[in-house]
Design a protein around this motif. Structure first.
Motif, PDB file in Angstrom:
ATOM      1  N   SER A 208     -36.479 -42.305  -2.796  1.00  0.00           N
ATOM      2  CA  SER A 208     -36.396 -41.616  -4.083  1.00  0.00           C
ATOM      3  C   SER A 208     -35.557 -42.393  -5.089  1.00  0.00           C
ATOM      4  O   SER A 208     -35.804 -42.329  -6.300  1.00  0.00           O
ATOM      5  CB  SER A 208     -35.799 -40.218  -3.897  1.00  0.00           C
ATOM      6  N   ALA A 209     -34.561 -43.123  -4.606  1.00  0.00           N
ATOM      7  CA  ALA A 209     -33.696 -43.884  -5.512  1.00  0.00           C
ATOM      8  C   ALA A 209     -34.485 -44.936  -6.277  1.00  0.00           C
ATOM      9  O   ALA A 209     -34.230 -45.181  -7.467  1.00  0.00           O
ATOM     10  CB  ALA A 209     -32.566 -44.540  -4.721  1.00  0.00           C
ATOM     11  N   LEU A 210     -35.452 -45.582  -5.612  1.00  0.00           N
ATOM     12  CA  LEU A 210     -36.266 -46.597  -6.287  1.00  0.00           C
ATOM     13  C   LEU A 210     -37.116 -45.981  -7.391  1.00  0.00           C
ATOM     14  O   LEU A 210     -37.443 -46.639  -8.381  1.00  0.00           O
ATOM     15  CB  LEU A 210     -37.188 -47.294  -5.276  1.00  0.00           C
ATOM     16  N   VAL A 211     -37.476 -44.712  -7.214  1.00  0.00           N
ATOM     17  CA  VAL A 211     -38.330 -44.031  -8.184  1.00  0.00           C
ATOM     18  C   VAL A 211     -37.511 -43.435  -9.319  1.00  0.00           C
ATOM     19  O   VAL A 211     -37.882 -43.530 -10.500  1.00  0.00           O
ATOM     20  CB  VAL A 211     -39.149 -42.925  -7.481  1.00  0.00           C
ATOM     21  N   ILE A 212     -36.360 -42.831  -8.992  1.00  0.00           N
ATOM     22  CA  ILE A 212     -35.622 -42.029  -9.957  1.00  0.00           C
ATOM     23  C   ILE A 212     -34.650 -42.841 -10.810  1.00  0.00           C
ATOM     24  O   ILE A 212     -34.659 -42.742 -12.043  1.00  0.00           O
ATOM     25  CB  ILE A 212     -34.857 -40.904  -9.225  1.00  0.00           C
ATOM     26  N   PHE A 213     -33.800 -43.660 -10.182  1.00  0.00           N
ATOM     27  CA  PHE A 213     -32.699 -44.300 -10.909  1.00  0.00           C
ATOM     28  C   PHE A 213     -33.149 -45.195 -12.063  1.00  0.00           C
ATOM     29  O   PHE A 213     -32.584 -45.107 -13.168  1.00  0.00           O
ATOM     30  CB  PHE A 213     -31.796 -45.068  -9.948  1.00  0.00           C
ATOM     31  N   PRO A 214     -34.123 -46.105 -11.860  1.00  0.00           N
ATOM     32  CA  PRO A 214     -34.531 -46.939 -13.004  1.00  0.00           C
ATOM     33  C   PRO A 214     -35.065 -46.115 -14.173  1.00  0.00           C
ATOM     34  O   PRO A 214     -34.784 -46.427 -15.337  1.00  0.00           O
ATOM     35  CB  PRO A 214     -35.619 -47.841 -12.403  1.00  0.00           C
ATOM     36  N   ALA A 215     -35.840 -45.062 -13.872  1.00  0.00           N
ATOM     37  CA  ALA A 215     -36.390 -44.215 -14.937  1.00  0.00           C
ATOM     38  C   ALA A 215     -35.285 -43.488 -15.696  1.00  0.00           C
ATOM     39  O   ALA A 215     -35.273 -43.454 -16.932  1.00  0.00           O
ATOM     40  CB  ALA A 215     -37.371 -43.208 -14.344  1.00  0.00           C
ATOM     41  N   LEU A 216     -34.334 -42.908 -14.965  1.00  0.00           N
ATOM     42  CA  LEU A 216     -33.239 -42.190 -15.615  1.00  0.00           C
ATOM     43  C   LEU A 216     -32.352 -43.136 -16.419  1.00  0.00           C
ATOM     44  O   LEU A 216     -31.850 -42.770 -17.487  1.00  0.00           O
ATOM     45  CB  LEU A 216     -32.413 -41.452 -14.564  1.00  0.00           C
ATOM     46  N   SER A 217     -32.144 -44.341 -15.901  1.00  0.00           N
ATOM     47  CA  SER A 217     -31.342 -45.324 -16.632  1.00  0.00           C
ATOM     48  C   SER A 217     -32.011 -45.682 -17.958  1.00  0.00           C
ATOM     49  O   SER A 217     -31.358 -45.712 -19.011  1.00  0.00           O
ATOM     50  CB  SER A 217     -31.147 -46.586 -15.783  1.00  0.00           C
ATOM     51  N   ALA A 218     -33.311 -45.950 -17.906  1.00  0.00           N
ATOM     52  CA  ALA A 218     -34.035 -46.324 -19.128  1.00  0.00           C
ATOM     53  C   ALA A 218     -34.058 -45.183 -20.142  1.00  0.00           C
ATOM     54  O   ALA A 218     -33.991 -45.412 -21.351  1.00  0.00           O
ATOM     55  CB  ALA A 218     -35.465 -46.743 -18.765  1.00  0.00           C
ATOM     56  N   MET A 219     -34.136 -43.943 -19.652  1.00  0.00           N
ATOM     57  CA  MET A 219     -34.183 -42.783 -20.550  1.00  0.00           C
ATOM     58  C   MET A 219     -32.882 -42.582 -21.311  1.00  0.00           C
ATOM     59  O   MET A 219     -32.865 -41.905 -22.334  1.00  0.00           O
ATOM     60  CB  MET A 219     -34.511 -41.522 -19.746  1.00  0.00           C
ATOM     61  N   ARG A 220     -31.794 -43.135 -20.805  1.00  0.00           N
ATOM     62  CA  ARG A 220     -30.517 -42.999 -21.508  1.00  0.00           C
ATOM     63  C   ARG A 220     -30.469 -43.835 -22.791  1.00  0.00           C
ATOM     64  O   ARG A 220     -29.683 -43.542 -23.693  1.00  0.00           O
ATOM     65  CB  ARG A 220     -29.365 -43.426 -20.595  1.00  0.00           C
ATOM     66  N   VAL A 221     -31.313 -44.853 -22.869  1.00  0.00           N
ATOM     67  CA  VAL A 221     -31.268 -45.772 -24.012  1.00  0.00           C
ATOM     68  C   VAL A 221     -32.540 -45.693 -24.849  1.00  0.00           C
ATOM     69  O   VAL A 221     -32.478 -45.713 -26.086  1.00  0.00           O
ATOM     70  CB  VAL A 221     -31.040 -47.222 -23.527  1.00  0.00           C
ATOM     71  N   PHE A 222     -33.687 -45.611 -24.197  1.00  0.00           N
ATOM     72  CA  PHE A 222     -34.959 -45.605 -24.923  1.00  0.00           C
ATOM     73  C   PHE A 222     -35.568 -44.202 -24.929  1.00  0.00           C
ATOM     74  O   PHE A 222     -35.256 -43.375 -24.079  1.00  0.00           O
ATOM     75  CB  PHE A 222     -35.931 -46.601 -24.288  1.00  0.00           C
ATOM     76  N   LYS A 223     -36.467 -43.966 -25.882  1.00  0.00           N
ATOM     77  CA  LYS A 223     -37.027 -42.625 -26.038  1.00  0.00           C
ATOM     78  C   LYS A 223     -38.545 -42.572 -25.869  1.00  0.00           C
ATOM     79  O   LYS A 223     -39.082 -41.583 -25.394  1.00  0.00           O
ATOM     80  CB  LYS A 223     -36.663 -42.069 -27.421  1.00  0.00           C
ATOM     81  N   SER A 224     -39.261 -43.629 -26.255  1.00  0.00           N
ATOM     82  CA  SER A 224     -40.718 -43.591 -26.139  1.00  0.00           C
ATOM     83  C   SER A 224     -41.153 -43.852 -24.700  1.00  0.00           C
ATOM     84  O   SER A 224     -40.446 -44.523 -23.937  1.00  0.00           O
ATOM     85  CB  SER A 224     -41.356 -44.626 -27.069  1.00  0.00           C
ATOM     86  N   PHE A 225     -42.315 -43.331 -24.338  1.00  0.00           N
ATOM     87  CA  PHE A 225     -42.823 -43.446 -22.977  1.00  0.00           C
ATOM     88  C   PHE A 225     -43.032 -44.905 -22.592  1.00  0.00           C
ATOM     89  O   PHE A 225     -42.648 -45.338 -21.502  1.00  0.00           O
ATOM     90  CB  PHE A 225     -44.142 -42.677 -22.855  1.00  0.00           C
TER      91      PHE A 225
END
Length: 282
Positions: A208-225
């Motif tokens: 789950s870490a491979l799936v969740i952490f990169p996505a959550l990290s990117a969402m902290r800075v960027f907004k578009s899909f």
């Protein structure tokens, strides 16, 4: 340290580990954003436990190529989980919890009752938290991973617009003529393939870490899909490569899977801090 790394890169098993690790991380990150937005972040955790149960069945049955059982069972479970929508009597999160705990318990029970090894606890721990199998890959396994990874990346790029619409609003997508069930099926199959590939890298409990952490990290800075997806993929690849390199060059060695996840956690906090500072500045 650089000289040491260059020396290690002369060995094929190190190059194989880096290639497979980077490909698995890339594939995992592509659908991570979709799963987070669809509130199915823990589907990777649930499917990894299903894969563990299927692996236990294969071990008890004496099947040498356990992929013949693990892959179809994981794909079927992924389809069932993603089809548990808001109209289902058992909601998505509850379905994930039921399948996850049930498969994990049955797998561990089978490995104990029909044990064929003298170190069951060690085998279970290795399967759950990853092992050095990523450093003992054969050339055939590397090519299988490359082919499956190319298929996953191509499928994501080809169906990108449909996956985008299904991710944000299934009802609107259905109203515009999009075959939502078909694309949910494609997402489920891709996720299952990624989970099976990732088991050798980080183990069942850390997928789950491979799936969740990169996505959550990117969402902290960027907004578009699109920007979040691209950033997530870049972060996942970098973290996987760093984790494998750190694991190899440390004097006593560290578990590959745990090291990759630790790097992901550090990167998440860095991006969280960047996002926090940007919000305060605004």
């Amino acid at each position: 340290m650089i000289n040491q790394l260059i020396a290690y890169m002369q060995y094929p098993f190190v190059r194989y580990a880096l290639i497979v690790g980077i490909l698995i991380a890339l594939c995992s990150s592509l659908l991570g954003v979709t799963l987070v937005l669809k509130r199915f972040s823990f589907i990777g955790d649930g499917l990894s436990h299903v894969a563990f149960g299927a692996m236990a069945v294969a071990a008890v049955a004496g099947i040498t190529n356990d992929m013949l059982i693990i892959m179809p069972v994981t794909i079927i479970s992924a389809i069932l989980l993603l089809r548990t929508g808001s109209n289902a009597r058992i909601k998505g999160d509850a379905a994930v919890a039921m399948i996850s705990v049930g498969a994990l318990a049955i797998g561990y029970l089978l490995m104990n009752v029909f044990s064929t090894s003298s170190n069951v606890s060690g085998d279970v721990c290795t399967t759950l938290f990853g092992s050095t199998s990523i450093l003992t890959l054969s050339e055939l396994e590397v090519w299988v991973c490359i082919i499956l990874s190319v298929i996953v990346v191509f499928a994501f790029i080809f169906f990108y617009n449909k996956i985008f619409s299904v991710t944000f609003d299934e009802n609107f997508a259905r109203a515009t003529g999009t075959k939502v069930s078909v694309y949910n099926l494609i997402i489920a199959v891709i996720i299952a393939v990624i989970i099976v590939l990732a088991m050798n890298l980080v183990g069942s409990l850390l997928i789950s870490a491979l799936v969740i952490f990169p996505a959550l990290s990117a969402m902290r800075v960027f907004k578009s899909f699109k920007s979040v997806t691209i950033c997530s993929a870049c972060l996942s690849v970098i973290c996987a490569a760093l984790g494998i390199i750190i694991s190899i060059i440390t004097p006593k060695g560290t578990p590959v899977g745990s090291t990759i996840v630790a790097v992901d956690i550090v990167v998440f906090f860095v991006f969280w801090l960047i996002g926090f500072i940007r919000e305060k500045v605004r």
